[in-house]
Structures are given as structure tokens and as C-alpha cells.
Enzyme design. Structure first.
Site, mmCIF file in Angstrom:
data_model
loop_
_atom_site.group_PDB
_atom_site.id
_atom_site.type_symbol
_atom_site.label_atom_id
_atom_site.label_comp_id
_atom_site.label_asym_id
_atom_site.label_seq_id
_atom_site.Cartn_x
_atom_site.Cartn_y
_atom_site.Cartn_z
ATOM 1 N N CYS A 163 43.913 24.914 41.632
ATOM 2 C CA CYS A 163 43.303 24.658 42.935
ATOM 3 C C CYS A 163 43.660 23.257 43.429
ATOM 4 C CB CYS A 163 41.789 24.811 42.858
ATOM 5 S SG CYS A 163 40.941 24.491 44.415
ATOM 6 N N CYS B 215 36.045 19.092 45.611
ATOM 7 C CA CYS B 215 35.022 19.889 46.304
ATOM 8 C C CYS B 215 33.758 20.051 45.478
ATOM 9 C CB CYS B 215 35.587 21.251 46.703
ATOM 10 S SG CYS B 215 35.376 22.552 45.482
ATOM 11 N N CYS C 241 34.010 23.740 41.158
ATOM 12 C CA CYS C 241 34.411 23.994 39.767
ATOM 13 C C CYS C 241 34.462 22.676 39.011
ATOM 14 C CB CYS C 241 35.788 24.658 39.715
ATOM 15 S SG CYS C 241 35.862 26.286 40.492
ATOM 16 N N CYS D 33 40.200 29.557 48.124
ATOM 17 C CA CYS D 33 39.517 29.235 46.861
ATOM 18 C C CYS D 33 39.828 30.287 45.798
ATOM 19 C CB CYS D 33 38.008 29.155 47.110
ATOM 20 S SG CYS D 33 37.039 28.941 45.604
ATOM 21 N N GLN E 56 23.718 39.434 42.566
ATOM 22 C CA GLN E 56 24.536 38.700 41.615
ATOM 23 C C GLN E 56 25.927 38.418 42.185
ATOM 24 O OE1 GLN E 56 23.379 37.409 39.060
ATOM 25 N NE2 GLN E 56 21.519 38.531 38.562
ATOM 26 N N ASP F 113 13.458 35.743 33.440
ATOM 27 C CA ASP F 113 14.716 35.235 33.976
ATOM 28 C C ASP F 113 14.390 34.134 34.986
ATOM 29 O OD1 ASP F 113 17.265 34.788 34.867
ATOM 30 O OD2 ASP F 113 17.506 36.707 35.887
ATOM 31 N N CYS G 280 19.950 30.458 32.666
ATOM 32 C CA CYS G 280 21.191 29.877 33.196
ATOM 33 C C CYS G 280 21.282 28.394 32.852
ATOM 34 C CB CYS G 280 21.262 30.070 34.713
ATOM 35 S SG CYS G 280 19.860 29.383 35.622
#
Length: 623
Positions: free
Chosen positions: A242, A248, A251, A329, A453, A551, A578
Site C-alpha cells: 500500500c 493513513c 493498517c 485500499c 461483521q 462479546d 477483540c
């Protein structure tokens, strides 16, 4: 699991340097000093004391000769133009300035160039090496101009600070340079090592690398530093595909090979349980990765802005309000990228005003695109500061012509100056109210604001791991806490006697009920409220769950909910997380309360980012 945040190509050196240092005369400095030798400049600027002059010239002088020489030097110095890196005078002028009747031949640049003049870049020029900790002065420059930093190698292209020689980490200061061996990845994708036993977090560094880094922040327990250069390179380092990677902020680890990413994420989970749960060893299954870890995101929410080249759609750079264009992207599905580009082009062609936050002018803020992986349906939503979009009918027509596959075009109005993307009012401009999507045998209808999701392929692996952890036989009563739109509870409903979902957001509860009805899950019901309040109330009335599934968001479980679980004592507790750090902290509370950790299953829901999902199975002891 909640929706995770959202991507500059790096070379092999991963240098943070930006440009060459500048000498005091305003010209770029070269890669180093050449060999030194006696020259006219050295004679003109000889030291005033005899010992230093003799050391420099190798000639013995008397006191009277020294005074005469000094007078001539001062007279010549006053006559010289004060100009850095000036052109060398010819031999006759050199002779006149020294008061000699005979011109002295000036040594050629090839033989022995002036020791005080930086030569042009050449492969045989020796790099500048500072002596001790002195400050070196360019004698050809004005006296007030000084080289206060050693010159960096040409490939670093910046003035690098000296390697810190401080004995203790507490003595470090911002700007010091340190050498660190990287031990592991941090939870945000940075390299983690130790300098004088203090943790050092270095963005862009990889495990097993030895790096030079410039200190940017010093705290009592840790150091932040930016990567300067790599002394020992990791075999897992790759070139990020990328062009805006590292800018940005979407990532964090594109510069790591995918096998290296998976190992790094497993290490993040192990470190979290070691640090926060006190478990040096625990049963962890191999991480579930993707066969093709690109183009997996089914949705994009991109801010609009104006630059010299025109309208752009992108993300804000980390810790700033600078908008970065992320056209193409690589982690977005190609259909999503294509729809974003076409929508932006139509808006620009029609001169639709883009909202400017500083001036509170303009209209359109954000483009939201969602693509159905299973259904092939496309939804485009424009988020605007108001509903007074000029030429709205023409805009809808142009969008339909540009994207014949469109299923729905919507307008959401958000007049508030807030970080939230959506406002409360949504209008369908054309097409269906929602699009359809599927997970396994479950079908969903997704309105523009509905949660779903972001990586459907990995979601199936995640939900199957939850079902394995729940170990259902068809006789169990299941509570799905923090249930959102009910996807986990609906996935488990065919294997349980009853499923009850709890969610605090009213709109999500309505979606969960509609999804249950659409899929014929009659044994699943959903309730609005907080799990730490509803669960004790149900237990008091005689309701006893066999399995509780949670969750939560990244902050983890509410302490009151943990207390409610320990009082309820379900046979199995399945924790979907997460955030490995909060997962480990909460598991510690549950372990102390009478549960045992049977296993942890990491799942890579978001390749190229530092995020890692985990399913943990905890079983009540002596049950």
C-alpha cells in the site's frame, strides 16, 4: 466482537530520515570529510598559541615569529569575504596574503583537499566521525555557525543524534538515540524491546531486529521511539504493497509477511495472559488465519475532503486531522473500492459541496459503501450536514448510471460536529430499504446503519469456534450477553434449548428480533438492558443458564457483570474478545472465582492490522 477500526511503501532500511543535513553556508552537506592535510586555510587560521600551531604545521617558531605570523593572519582574515565554501584563490593571491614573494603551489583536490572543506560526494570520501563529545566548527563559515550534530551516513539522509551513552534509562532525554533488540510485537503493532531494563516501544520495528531509534517520549515505565535505521533485519520484513501504509493509520503491520503476522498475534495473546493473568503456560490453539489476507472488508466509511488535485475520500492520519486519500485500499473488497471511486467522481463532476469542519460550510461529509459477499448487492449511503444537496435528482441518476449493480442509495443527515459518522435521520433516495447478506444458513437484512461483521469469511470461523466452546447438546439454556444484532445467539440457537440475548442499544435489539423472525429461530429472544442488571434479576426469578457467552467492546466486561456471572455460576463461560489485554484481566477474575481456563482460540479477523480476536472457554471447577 465489535467492529474494529480500519492503510506508504517502506524500503528495506525502514529509515525515518527525510533529507540531507545542511551546512552552515546553506548548502547541503556531503557524506563525509576527505583525508586532511596542510593547506592555505589551515595556515591562515592557525591557533594563537605556539604549541597548537607547531602541532598543526610541524614547524618550530619563536615567540617573535609567532606574533608576526598572527598579525599577518589577522590582516588576511579581515580581507577575506565571509563566505562559506568559497572558491579557492589562485596561487599568486595565496602568496600575497602570506606576505611571501613567491607563489606557493596549491595542493590538488585529488592529492590532499582542505581538511576544513567538505568535498563533493565521492565513493572514497571517509565518513565524518566525531571525536569525543566536542562541538566542531566550520572554519570556512561565520563563527556563529556550528555543527552541533555529527553528520549522518548518506543513506540515512538526516542528522542523526549520537548514540546515547547514558548509564541509566531514567537519564534518557527526547532526541537521544538508542540501540534496541526487538523481542516481540506490541498490541498496537509496534516493536517492543528493552533499553536498560525499561520497555521501549518502536513503531515499524519487528521482532528479532536490532534497530537504532530516536527517543520521542520518556515515561517512568516506558520509552517511545521512532525508527532511524535497522542494523539487523528480520527475515519476516517485506515491502508493504500500500502506498500510504504508515500514514493513513488503517493498517499497522503490512510490512510483515503473513506467517510473521500470525506468529506475532499469537505472541501478543501469550504476553497478555502472562502479564495480566499470571499464566506463563496455558492451552492455546493455533491461530485461524486467512488463505488470502487481502480484500476482505465488506464496508468502507470514508471522509470527503478537497485537495489541489480535487475531491478525495480517505481516512484521517493517526493522531491528526489530516485526511489521507486511500484510493484502491488493498484490504477493502475491490467492489467497495470501485463504488467509492465512482461515487466520489460523480460528486466532483456535479460540484457537490464538501463539508468543511473548520468553517462549518459545505454539505457532504462521508461516503459509506457496503457490499454483500453472498448476495452481490451494493449499498451506497451519503452522510451530509443537511438534506439540501443541490441537483439531488441528477446525483441519484448519475450514481445509477455509474453503478448499474446498485441496490440502494440512502442519505443520512448528521448536522453535529462530532466524531460519530451517522446522524439519527436516514432517507432512502432510491431502491430498497436494505440489502441482504448471509452467514452460513443465516440470512440478514442490513439497513444503512445496521452493524454487521466486516470480514464475513473469518466470521464463520469465529462463530464455529464459539459453538465448539459452548459444547451444546440441545438441552442447554444460553445467555448471549452484549449480543448486538444477535448473530452469535442465532448461530447457536439450533443447538440449544433456549437462547436469551441482552443488548443495551434499542435499535440493535430490534434488528436482532427481526433477524430471529426472518430465520425461524423461535427459541431465541432478545431483551433491551444491561447484562449486569438483567442477569441477576432472571436468576432471582428462577432462571438458571447453563452457558453464558459474552462479546464485549474493547474495554472488556463490566465488573458488575463479572460479579453476576460468579454468583450465577454457569457450567461454561465463553468469552469472545477483540482485546487480549482486557480478556486476560477479566479471565484472571473468573479464574480466581472458581473457573478454569480450558483453551484460547485466536482468530485473525483483520489481517494487516494488529487486531486479534480470541475465543476463551472457561469451565466451572468441581461441577
Amino acid at each position: 466482537m465489535k467492529e474494529s477500526p480500519g492503510s506508504h511503501t517502506h524500503n528495506s532500511s525502514y529509515s525515518a530520515a527525510k533529507g540531507k543535513p545542511v551546512a552552515s553556508g546553506g548548502k547541503p552537506a556531503t557524506s563525509g570529510y576527505a583525508k586532511t592535510g596542510t593547506s592555505r586555510d589551515a595556515q591562515q587560521q592557525a591557533p594563537r598559541d605556539r604549541g597548537k600551531h607547531e602541532a598543526r604545521t610541524g614547524q618550530k617558531t619563536s615567540h617573535g615569529e609567532q606574533q608576526a605570523l598572527h598579525g599577518k593572519q589577522q590582516e588576511a582574515r579581515n580581507a577575506r569575504p565571509h563566505k562559506s565554501h568559497q572558491t579557492k584563490p589562485n596561487a599568486s593571491v595565496d602568496a600575497k596574503q602570506h606576505g611571501s614573494g613567491k607563489a606557493k603551489p596549491y595542493p590538488s583536490r585529488k592529492a590532499k583537499p582542505n581538511r576544513d572543506t567538505r568535498p563533493k560526494d565521492s565513493g572514497d570520501a571517509k565518513p565524518y566521525a566525531p571525536r569525543d563529545d566536542k562541538t566542531y566548527t566550520s572554519r570556512d563559515a561565520k563563527r556563529q555557525h556550528r555543527y552541533t550534530k555529527p553528520y549522518a551516513p548518506r543513506d540515512a539522509r538526516q542528522q542523526a543524534p549520537r548514540i546515547s551513552g547514558r548509564e541509566h534509562a531514567e537519564e534518557l532525554r527526547t532526541g537521544d538515540q538508542i540501540v534496541v533488540t526487538i523481542k516481540r510485537l506490541g498490541i498496537n503493532g509496534e516493536g517492543v524491546g528493552y533499553y536498560r531494563r525499561k520497555a521501549a516501544f518502536i513503531t515499524g520495528a519487528l521482532p528479532d531486529e536490532v534497530v537504532h531509534a530516536k527517543v520521542t517520549r520518556v515515561e517512568d515505565k516506558f520509552i517511545n521511539a521512532e525508527l532511524v535505521r535497522i542494523e539487523k533485519r528480520s527475515p519476516q520484513r517485506v515491502d508493504a504493497p500500500c502506498p500510504v501504509f504508515g500514514i493513513c493509520g488503517g493498517c499497522q503491520i503490512q510490512h510483515i509477511s503473513y506467517p510473521g503476522q500470525l506468529k506475532g498475534k499469537e505472541d501478543i495473546v501469550r504476553e497478555a495472559f502472562s502479564r495480566y493473568a499470571g499464566l506463563q503456560e496455558f492451552p492455546m490453539k493455533p491461530i485461524l488465519g486467512m488463505e488470502h489476507p487481502w480484500g476482505y472488508r465488506n464496508k468502507a466509511q470514508l471522509q470527503l475532503g478537497m485537495q489541489e488535485e480535487g475531491m478525495i475520500a480517505g481516512l484521517y492520519a493517526a493522531d491528526s486531522h489530516k485526511l489521507i486519500d486511500i484510493t484502491g485500499c488493498p484490504i477493502q473488497h475491490p467492489k467497495v473500492n470501485e463504488a467509492v471511486d465512482k461515487t466520489r467522481n460523480v460528486l466532483q463532476r456535479l460540484n457537490t459541496p464538501v463539508y468543511q469542519e473548520k468553517s462549518n460550510q459545505g454539505i457532504v461529509r462521508t461516503i459509506v459503501v457496503r457490499w454483500g459477499f453472498q448476495s452481490g448487492q451494493l449499498q451506497v449511503t451519503l452522510v451530509a450536514a443537511n438534506d439540501r444537496i443541490p441537483r439531488l435528482d441528477q446525483l441519484v441518476k448519475e450514481l445509477r448510471l455509474a453503478m448499474p449493480e446498485l441496490t440502494s442509495i440512502a442519505l443520512n443527515v448528521n448536522p453535529k460536529n462530532t466524531s460519530l459518522v451517522f446522524g439519527s435521520k436516514t432517507t432512502i433516495l432510491w431502491g430498497a430499504d436494505s440489502i441482504e447478506e448471509a452467514l452460513g444458513d443465516l440470512e440478514f437484512t442490513l439497513s444503512p446503519r445496521a452493524f454487521f461483521q466486516l470480514n464475513p469469511l473469518q466470521t464463520v470461523k469465529l462463530y464455529e469456534s464459539v459453538r465448539t466452546a459452548a459444547a451444546l447438546t440441545g438441552k442447554e439454556v444460553v445467555v448471549d450477553a452484549y449480543c448486538g444484532t444477535g448473530t452469535i445467539g442465532l448461530w447457536l440457537a439450533p443447538y440449544a434449548r433456549e437462547v436469551r440475548g441482552i443488548e443495551s442499544i434499542p435499535e440493535a435489539v430490534e434488528d436482532a428480533r427481526a433477524n430471529a423472525s426472518r430465520n425461524g429461530r423461535d427459541n431465541a429472544s432478545f431483551y433491551e438492558g444491561h447484562a449486569e442488571e438483567l442477569l441477576p434479576r432472571w436468576v432471582k426469578s428462577g432462571f438458571k443458564p447453563d452457558v453464558i457467552i459474552a462479546d464485549p467492546p474493547r474495554i472488556g466486561l463490566d465488573p458488575r457483570f463479572i460479579e453476576a456471572v460468579l454468583r450465577t455460576k454457569p457450567k461454561r463461560f465463553v468469552y469472545v474478545s477483540c482485546n487480549p489485554s482486557t480478556l486476560a484481566k477479566d479471565c484472571k477474575e473468573l479464574l480466581d472465582g472458581g473457573y478454569s481456563l480450558e483453551w484460547v482460540q485466536p482468530v485473525d479477523m483483520f489481517p494487516q492490522t494488529s487486531h486479534v480476536e480470541c475465543i476463551s472457554q472457561l469451565v466451572l471447577k468441581n461441577d
